[in-house]
Design an enzyme around this catalytic site. Structure first.
Site, short mmCIF file in Angstrom:
data_model
loop_
_atom_site.label_atom_id
_atom_site.label_comp_id
_atom_site.label_asym_id
_atom_site.label_seq_id
_atom_site.Cartn_x
_atom_site.Cartn_y
_atom_site.Cartn_z
N HIS A 27 36.80 180.10 36.05
CA HIS A 27 35.41 180.53 35.85
C HIS A 27 35.01 180.38 34.38
O HIS A 27 33.91 179.95 34.06
CB HIS A 27 35.24 182.01 36.24
CG HIS A 27 35.51 182.31 37.67
ND1 HIS A 27 36.60 183.03 38.10
CD2 HIS A 27 34.81 181.99 38.79
CE1 HIS A 27 36.55 183.16 39.40
NE2 HIS A 27 35.49 182.55 39.86
N GLY A 55 33.21 187.25 40.97
CA GLY A 55 33.90 188.14 40.04
C GLY A 55 35.41 187.96 40.04
O GLY A 55 35.94 187.01 40.59
N LYS A 100 37.83 172.94 42.66
CA LYS A 100 38.89 173.52 43.52
C LYS A 100 38.37 173.71 44.93
O LYS A 100 39.06 173.41 45.90
CB LYS A 100 39.36 174.85 42.93
CG LYS A 100 40.32 175.60 43.85
CD LYS A 100 40.94 176.78 43.15
CE LYS A 100 39.98 177.94 42.96
NZ LYS A 100 39.53 178.56 44.23
#
Ligand code: PAF
Length: 368
Positions: free
Chosen positions: A37, A31, A149
């Site tokens: 994302h 989240g 990443k």
């Protein structure tokens, strides 16, 4: 787009999609989503018919002194981002839905998780592997998307999927950066203004290393020193580690002088100067050695070849003086077993060579 909290709801929805022959992409997250994302969700929705995003701050991947309690959360904003990026379902479970009180089965991995971030976060990857394998069992996706990443996490998840025969394709996606080069991360919100400005030193230093490589430098120690010196020039920065590793095995890669690499004693496989060798010489001249050889260090400062005798000979014939090596600390028996295992599948091996190789391996295994 729906948001569900129950495992059964995810399962029944995905089952329904699959019964219609639809492909399902999956983006696992904790989240507080950002453009990184968002790029994963967009890619998943381009490559699949339906996309599931999980939002779950997984308690078992946080160490006791880490930021579980303060990890940022904002479901409303996350839902908007998911919807905009093309997700069809958000799975947002409570801890109780994911972990029984007496939960006691973990997915643990050796080797790949011990170094790099694993050194300072000893339980982290056990928590990641456990939750990701649970999520794969719940969602049963065709493809799952992870950011480059977290390079170690990506390598670990790929290895786990391979080792446990999980039927999912893992797709790695490029890092998304702020305009000044800082990689987007949910944890960037922890930084004060001064720290935020200082954090750009990471990307600047990596770019210096990259430039060095593009200028032909192949010595890992020199490249690492340039990166470390640059990071140290920023007073707010502390170095955890700077390492150059193979992207899938995560083992250290070094450019080593061929003259200091000795053949494996009793090496059972002959290196023949045949047509295939000539092809290899041609390819090495044109592209270099793409797959690094494996060596082990000897006490006298030289190295012993474990896997790569043919590549080494091709370099010698091509007049190349250095070769990219994965350096492994191995006992005699471990070295023998790896030497045999990494050669035995080759097509052109003679039955006599194969027999001798198996004999060597058997002897080594008897000592273990
Ligand atoms: O990368 C993350 O956000 C987490 O490690 C993951 C893969 C969602 C597992 O909790």
């Amino acid at each position: 787009m729906r948001v569900v909290e129950r495992i059964n709801d995810v399962r029944s929805t995905v089952k329904e999609w699959k019964s219609q022959g639809l492909k399902v992409g999956f983006v696992p997250t904790m989240g507080y989503l950002h453009e990184g994302h968002e790029s994963l969700i967009k890619k998943a929705s381009e490559e699949n018919d339906k996309v599931v995003v999980s939002i779950f701050v997984n308690p078992i991947q946080f160490g006791p002194k880490e930021d579980l309690a303060s990890y940022p959360r904002d479901l409303k904003r996350d839902s908007e981002i998911c919807e905009r990026a093309g997700a069809n379902l958000i799975f947002h479970p409570e801890n109780e839905e994911m972990y029984f009180n007496d939960f006691s089965t973990f997915v643990d991995m050796n080797g790949l998780t011990n170094g790099l971030c694993g050194k300072s976060r000893p339980i982290h990857f056990r928590g990641v592997c456990t939750v990701v394998s649970k999520l794969f069992n719940i969602v049963a996706p065709d493809r799952a998307y992870f950011g480059e990443k977290d390079a170690q996490q990506l390598a670990v998840v790929k290895r786990m999927v391979r080792d446990l025969n999980i039927d999912v394709e893992i797709v790695g996606c490029p890092i998304v950066r702020e305009e000044d080069g800082l990689a987007k991360s949910s944890r960037n919100t922890y930084l004060s203004e001064e720290e935020r400005a200082a954090a750009t030193i990471l990307n600047k230093s990596l770019m210096l290393g990259k430039e060095e490589i593009q200028n032909g430098q192949r010595n890992s120690a020199s490249i690492i020193k340039i990166i470390e010196d640059s990071i140290k020039s920023e007073k707010l920065a502390r170095i955890d580690y700077v390492e150059i590793v193979d992207s899938s095995s995560l083992e250290k890669v070094e450019e080593i002088n061929i003259s200091s690499i000795k053949d494996f004693p009793n090496h059972p496989f002959k290196v023949i100067n045949d047509e295939k060798m000539q092809e290899m010489v041609k390819s090495v001249k044109e592209y270099g050695v793409i797959l690094p050889v494996i060596v082990r260090p000897k006490e006298d400062g030289t190295y012993e070849m474990i896997s790569g005798h043919r590549r080494k000979r091709a370099c010698e014939l091509a007049g190349i003086k250095q070769i990219r090596c994965i350096v492994k600390d191995l006992t005699d028996d471990e070295a023998t077993i790896l030497m045999v295992d990494s050669n035995i599948q080759r097509e052109e091996i003679l039955p006599s060579e194969k027999a001798f190789a198996y004999k060597l391996k058997l002897e080594a295994m008897k000592h273990q």
